[in-house]
Design a protein around this motif. Structure first.
Motif, PDB file in Angstrom:
ATOM      1  N   MET A  59       0.850  -1.234  -0.072  1.00 52.14           N
ATOM      2  CA  MET A  59      -0.122   0.040  -0.164  1.00 52.14           C
ATOM      3  C   MET A  59       0.841   1.244  -0.074  1.00 52.14           C
ATOM      4  O   MET A  59       1.896   1.566   0.709  1.00 52.14           O
ATOM      5  CB  MET A  59      -0.978  -0.045   1.379  1.00 52.14           C
ATOM      6  CG  MET A  59      -1.735   1.038   1.366  1.00 52.14           C
ATOM      7  SD  MET A  59      -2.686   1.341   2.827  1.00 52.14           S
ATOM      8  CE  MET A  59      -4.205   0.520   2.350  1.00 52.14           C
ATOM      9  N   THR A  60       0.629   2.166  -0.703  1.00 49.75           N
ATOM     10  CA  THR A  60       1.298   3.336  -0.930  1.00 49.75           C
ATOM     11  C   THR A  60       0.839   4.357   0.294  1.00 49.75           C
ATOM     12  O   THR A  60      -0.148   4.382   0.812  1.00 49.75           O
ATOM     13  CB  THR A  60       1.147   3.990  -2.280  1.00 49.75           C
ATOM     14  OG1 THR A  60       1.901   5.378  -2.331  1.00 49.75           O
ATOM     15  CG2 THR A  60      -0.288   4.360  -2.467  1.00 49.75           C
ATOM     16  N   LEU A  61       1.805   4.986   0.660  1.00 49.39           N
ATOM     17  CA  LEU A  61       1.831   6.101   1.617  1.00 49.39           C
ATOM     18  C   LEU A  61       1.283   7.435   1.072  1.00 49.39           C
ATOM     19  O   LEU A  61       0.776   8.431   1.935  1.00 49.39           O
ATOM     20  CB  LEU A  61       2.750   6.280   2.786  1.00 49.39           C
ATOM     21  CG  LEU A  61       3.001   5.003   3.429  1.00 49.39           C
ATOM     22  CD1 LEU A  61       4.259   4.875   4.341  1.00 49.39           C
ATOM     23  CD2 LEU A  61       1.849   4.346   4.330  1.00 49.39           C
ATOM     24  N   PHE A  62       1.600   7.673  -0.050  1.00 47.44           N
ATOM     25  CA  PHE A  62       1.416   9.027  -0.909  1.00 47.44           C
ATOM     26  C   PHE A  62       0.148   9.181  -1.534  1.00 47.44           C
ATOM     27  O   PHE A  62      -0.622   7.939  -1.799  1.00 47.44           O
ATOM     28  CB  PHE A  62       2.233   9.055  -1.971  1.00 47.44           C
ATOM     29  CG  PHE A  62       3.795   9.326  -1.558  1.00 47.44           C
ATOM     30  CD1 PHE A  62       4.364  10.664  -1.166  1.00 47.44           C
ATOM     31  CD2 PHE A  62       4.530   8.109  -1.646  1.00 47.44           C
ATOM     32  CE1 PHE A  62       5.581  10.742  -1.038  1.00 47.44           C
ATOM     33  CE2 PHE A  62       5.858   8.358  -1.156  1.00 47.44           C
ATOM     34  CZ  PHE A  62       6.459   9.576  -0.919  1.00 47.44           C
ATOM     35  N   GLY A  63      -0.601  10.295  -1.605  1.00 50.21           N
ATOM     36  CA  GLY A  63      -2.059  10.128  -2.189  1.00 50.21           C
ATOM     37  C   GLY A  63      -2.158  11.772  -2.369  1.00 50.21           C
ATOM     38  O   GLY A  63      -1.760  12.780  -2.133  1.00 50.21           O
ATOM     39  N   LYS A  64      -3.083  11.529  -3.294  1.00 49.06           N
ATOM     40  CA  LYS A  64      -4.080  12.874  -3.949  1.00 49.06           C
ATOM     41  C   LYS A  64      -5.320  12.712  -3.935  1.00 49.06           C
ATOM     42  O   LYS A  64      -5.895  11.781  -4.438  1.00 49.06           O
ATOM     43  CB  LYS A  64      -3.271  13.366  -5.087  1.00 49.06           C
ATOM     44  CG  LYS A  64      -3.811  14.527  -5.792  1.00 49.06           C
ATOM     45  CD  LYS A  64      -3.144  14.977  -7.135  1.00 49.06           C
ATOM     46  CE  LYS A  64      -1.814  15.212  -7.154  1.00 49.06           C
ATOM     47  NZ  LYS A  64      -1.437  15.715  -8.318  1.00 49.06           N
ATOM     48  N   ILE A  65      -6.106  13.726  -3.250  1.00 50.67           N
ATOM     49  CA  ILE A  65      -7.557  13.755  -3.313  1.00 50.67           C
ATOM     50  C   ILE A  65      -7.858  15.108  -4.291  1.00 50.67           C
ATOM     51  O   ILE A  65      -7.402  16.209  -3.595  1.00 50.67           O
ATOM     52  CB  ILE A  65      -8.059  13.666  -2.045  1.00 50.67           C
ATOM     53  CG1 ILE A  65      -7.530  12.299  -1.201  1.00 50.67           C
ATOM     54  CG2 ILE A  65      -9.646  13.699  -2.152  1.00 50.67           C
ATOM     55  CD1 ILE A  65      -7.958  12.463   0.386  1.00 50.67           C
ATOM     56  N   ILE A  66      -8.698  14.922  -5.021  1.00 53.93           N
ATOM     57  CA  ILE A  66      -9.423  16.144  -5.734  1.00 53.93           C
ATOM     58  C   ILE A  66     -10.744  16.050  -5.715  1.00 53.93           C
ATOM     59  O   ILE A  66     -11.462  15.048  -5.932  1.00 53.93           O
ATOM     60  CB  ILE A  66      -8.820  16.095  -7.401  1.00 53.93           C
ATOM     61  CG1 ILE A  66      -7.216  16.195  -7.037  1.00 53.93           C
ATOM     62  CG2 ILE A  66      -9.151  17.499  -7.686  1.00 53.93           C
ATOM     63  CD1 ILE A  66      -6.609  15.935  -8.802  1.00 53.93           C
TER      64      ILE A  66
END
Length: 152
Positions: A1-8
């Protein structure tokens, strides 16, 4: 699981992009008076609310919990009506290594505009949930502020 993210999220608003950008670029201190989601804010460091070196202290409610953080302006793009905020300290740092909120005001062809919010984050561990509660917070704040901007 990646720890980076982007929510738009993009929210249609009645006020113009120019009014929205002007509020966030020159009157950010007024936001606490325009929505009950923000309980208080104050200038923590610096002499000007809109200078990149200034740090503001915010108190607001996310997921029913009073949350505190510091915020500074990372960049302003007047042409694109975009402001990038770095969020850190207090209730942010135990969960996130990076937390940025990007505000962008976009003109619509007819009346009104679109407010685009982007949250970029890096969680400190897989046990930390992505900050989806901020979407509800940003939607509610945007609706409250839009009502005010229509009157201005």
């Amino acid at each position: 699981m990646t720890l980076f993210g982007k929510i738009i999220t993009e929210i249609g608003v009645h006020a113009t992009a120019e009014k929205w950008f002007n509020l966030f670029a020159t009157q950010l201190h007024q936001v606490q008076n325009l929505t009950d989601r923000v309980h208080g804010t104050r200038l923590h460091q610096g002499e000007d609310w809109h200078h990149n070196d200034s740090i503001k202290h915010w108190t607001y409610v996310i997921d029913g919990k009073v949350t505190r953080c510091h915020e500074s302006i990372e960049s302003v793009d007047e042409e694109k009506k975009r402001i990038t905020y770095k969020i850190f300290g207090e209730d942010i740092e135990p969960s996130f290594k990076v937390f940025k909120v990007i505000f962008e005001a976009i003109d619509k062809e007819n009346d009104g505009g679109i407010v685009k919010w982007t949250i970029e984050y890096e969680r400190l561990g897989e046990e930390v949930d992505p900050p989806f509660g901020y979407l509800e917070y940003l939607h509610k704040c945007t609706r409250d502020i839009d009502v005010h901007l229509l009157k201005a």
